[in-house]
Design an enzyme around this catalytic site. Sequence first.
Site, PDB file in Angstrom:
ATOM      1  N   LYS A  18     -98.832 102.131  57.949  1.00  0.00           N
ATOM      2  CA  LYS A  18    -100.282 102.644  57.347  1.00  0.00           C
ATOM      3  C   LYS A  18     -99.882 103.543  55.924  1.00  0.00           C
ATOM      4  O   LYS A  18     -98.779 104.187  55.656  1.00  0.00           O
ATOM      5  CB  LYS A  18    -101.071 103.566  58.286  1.00  0.00           C
ATOM      6  CG  LYS A  18    -100.374 104.769  58.599  1.00  0.00           C
ATOM      7  CD  LYS A  18    -100.401 106.155  57.868  1.00  0.00           C
ATOM      8  CE  LYS A  18     -99.791 107.562  58.280  1.00  0.00           C
ATOM      9  NZ  LYS A  18     -99.133 108.185  57.456  1.00  0.00           N
ATOM     10  N   VAL A 102     -88.122 103.986  58.839  1.00  0.00           N
ATOM     11  CA  VAL A 102     -87.943 105.073  59.552  1.00  0.00           C
ATOM     12  C   VAL A 102     -88.083 106.307  58.986  1.00  0.00           C
ATOM     13  O   VAL A 102     -87.443 106.503  57.690  1.00  0.00           O
ATOM     14  CB  VAL A 102     -86.511 104.923  60.417  1.00  0.00           C
ATOM     15  CG1 VAL A 102     -86.411 106.102  61.404  1.00  0.00           C
ATOM     16  CG2 VAL A 102     -86.668 103.819  61.084  1.00  0.00           C
ATOM     17  N   ALA A 103     -88.993 107.300  59.681  1.00  0.00           N
ATOM     18  CA  ALA A 103     -89.107 108.383  58.886  1.00  0.00           C
ATOM     19  C   ALA A 103     -89.616 108.529  57.437  1.00  0.00           C
ATOM     20  O   ALA A 103     -89.132 109.268  56.501  1.00  0.00           O
ATOM     21  CB  ALA A 103     -87.931 109.426  58.999  1.00  0.00           C
ATOM     22  N   GLY A 104     -90.438 107.464  57.215  1.00  0.00           N
ATOM     23  CA  GLY A 104     -90.756 106.970  55.853  1.00  0.00           C
ATOM     24  C   GLY A 104     -92.119 107.453  55.671  1.00  0.00           C
ATOM     25  O   GLY A 104     -92.861 107.244  54.511  1.00  0.00           O
ATOM     26  N   GLY A 105     -93.168 108.110  56.564  1.00  0.00           N
ATOM     27  CA  GLY A 105     -94.528 108.841  56.269  1.00  0.00           C
ATOM     28  C   GLY A 105     -95.426 107.393  56.246  1.00  0.00           C
ATOM     29  O   GLY A 105     -96.400 107.497  55.884  1.00  0.00           O
ATOM     30  N   ALA A 107     -95.897 105.867  59.524  1.00  0.00           N
ATOM     31  CA  ALA A 107     -96.467 105.676  61.114  1.00  0.00           C
ATOM     32  C   ALA A 107     -95.597 104.822  61.599  1.00  0.00           C
ATOM     33  O   ALA A 107     -96.135 104.118  62.758  1.00  0.00           O
ATOM     34  CB  ALA A 107     -97.836 105.676  61.293  1.00  0.00           C
ATOM     35  N   GLY A 108     -94.330 104.576  61.489  1.00  0.00           N
ATOM     36  CA  GLY A 108     -93.452 103.469  61.986  1.00  0.00           C
ATOM     37  C   GLY A 108     -93.261 103.869  63.563  1.00  0.00           C
ATOM     38  O   GLY A 108     -93.597 102.783  64.603  1.00  0.00           O
ATOM     39  N   GLY A 109     -93.195 105.014  64.038  1.00  0.00           N
ATOM     40  CA  GLY A 109     -93.177 105.496  65.456  1.00  0.00           C
ATOM     41  C   GLY A 109     -94.466 105.117  66.116  1.00  0.00           C
ATOM     42  O   GLY A 109     -94.308 104.684  67.216  1.00  0.00           O
ATOM     43  N   SER A 110     -95.507 105.529  65.479  1.00  0.00           N
ATOM     44  CA  SER A 110     -96.779 105.456  65.966  1.00  0.00           C
ATOM     45  C   SER A 110     -97.221 103.951  66.338  1.00  0.00           C
ATOM     46  O   SER A 110     -97.844 103.441  67.228  1.00  0.00           O
ATOM     47  CB  SER A 110     -97.961 106.236  65.070  1.00  0.00           C
ATOM     48  OG  SER A 110     -97.692 107.433  64.854  1.00  0.00           O
ATOM     49  N   ASP A 143    -101.521 109.901  64.785  1.00  0.00           N
ATOM     50  CA  ASP A 143    -101.586 108.575  64.167  1.00  0.00           C
ATOM     51  C   ASP A 143    -101.620 107.343  64.937  1.00  0.00           C
ATOM     52  O   ASP A 143    -102.020 106.283  64.649  1.00  0.00           O
ATOM     53  CB  ASP A 143    -100.201 108.237  63.344  1.00  0.00           C
ATOM     54  CG  ASP A 143    -100.469 109.199  61.995  1.00  0.00           C
ATOM     55  OD1 ASP A 143    -101.428 109.892  61.681  1.00  0.00           O
ATOM     56  OD2 ASP A 143     -99.426 109.451  61.230  1.00  0.00           O
TER      57      ASP A 143
END
Length: 306
Positions: A18, A102-105, A107-110, A143
């Site tokens: 996103k 990764v950790a890019g803002g 929402a990859g983990g979400s 998110d």
Amino acid sequence: MSSRQAGGVPVRVRAPAKINLYLSVGDLRPDGYHDLISVFHAVDLFDEVVISPAPRWAVRTVGASGVPGGVRNLAGAAARLLGRRTGAGSPVAIEIIKQIPVAGGMAGGSADAAAALVGCAALWGTELTRDQLTEIAAELGADVPFSLAGGTAVGTGRGDLLAPVLTRMPLHWVLALAEQGLSTPAVFAELDRIRERGDPPRAGGLEAMLAALASRQPARVGAALTNDLQAAAISLQPALRRTLRAGMAAGALGGVVSGSGPTVALLCESADAATALAADLAGSGTTRAVRIAGGPAPGARVVGRG
Ligand code: C5P
């Protein structure tokens, strides 16, 4: 909630990255979150998550480093939480094929958590409604409900209370990926520190963004892009200012740090314009890598079995 055990065939799920087209951050709440108003926009940069029946729980990531494994992985936590809630929960192996930075803002983990919910619900044959799945998603992270929903939506509360925005305008993006990730809590904390030193102006103009999305004129969306976290992300990674400038100099309609950053999203007039801008930006020396992406994209969904 009832459930029944489904067959043992692996389920493949895709979930989108996103961009926040608009992000207004309010004050810090007692629960450690900030109230916010966001316009989320899903783009067709997907993580693929494969859920397979297994003798014991396992999480593995392909295509990226720095993603936690085991119970610290949000997709693993999502699968276990769904299992507890439904009583279904026989162990699964989760394989995450990463495309989202990764950790890019973005929402990859979400996205991975949303994909795990959809995949496990399909594998276990749980009979949850979309609303029940969304409630579980909100427990996992602010998110995650949007990663389930996809499209374009206004988020309020922690960002988890969603109202869809009915826009069919396709948006063409170039994403500039940074060398180092940024931690979301660290960026929110930096914004709190900046505001303690002297309250900078807060994002206004939600109406301008919604009107722009209804107008079918991407230039208006470009002009209305705004993010309260951008100043905090730039404070922690000053090089982002150069990336934004290079993107605008290369002809973007608008540019913004996505969410807590450090990915910079640059809006273009057309798919061809995005291809040209990506080539210019890649040669500018201000970004580690570029990706082209289009939105709006659908939320987490099963794309295959077996
Ligand atoms: O919910 P999630 O785990 O994605 O949020 C990560 C962190 O980002 C939170 O622990 C909090 O520090 C910050 N955050 C916030 N306000 C929000 C969303 C996230 O302060 N609305």
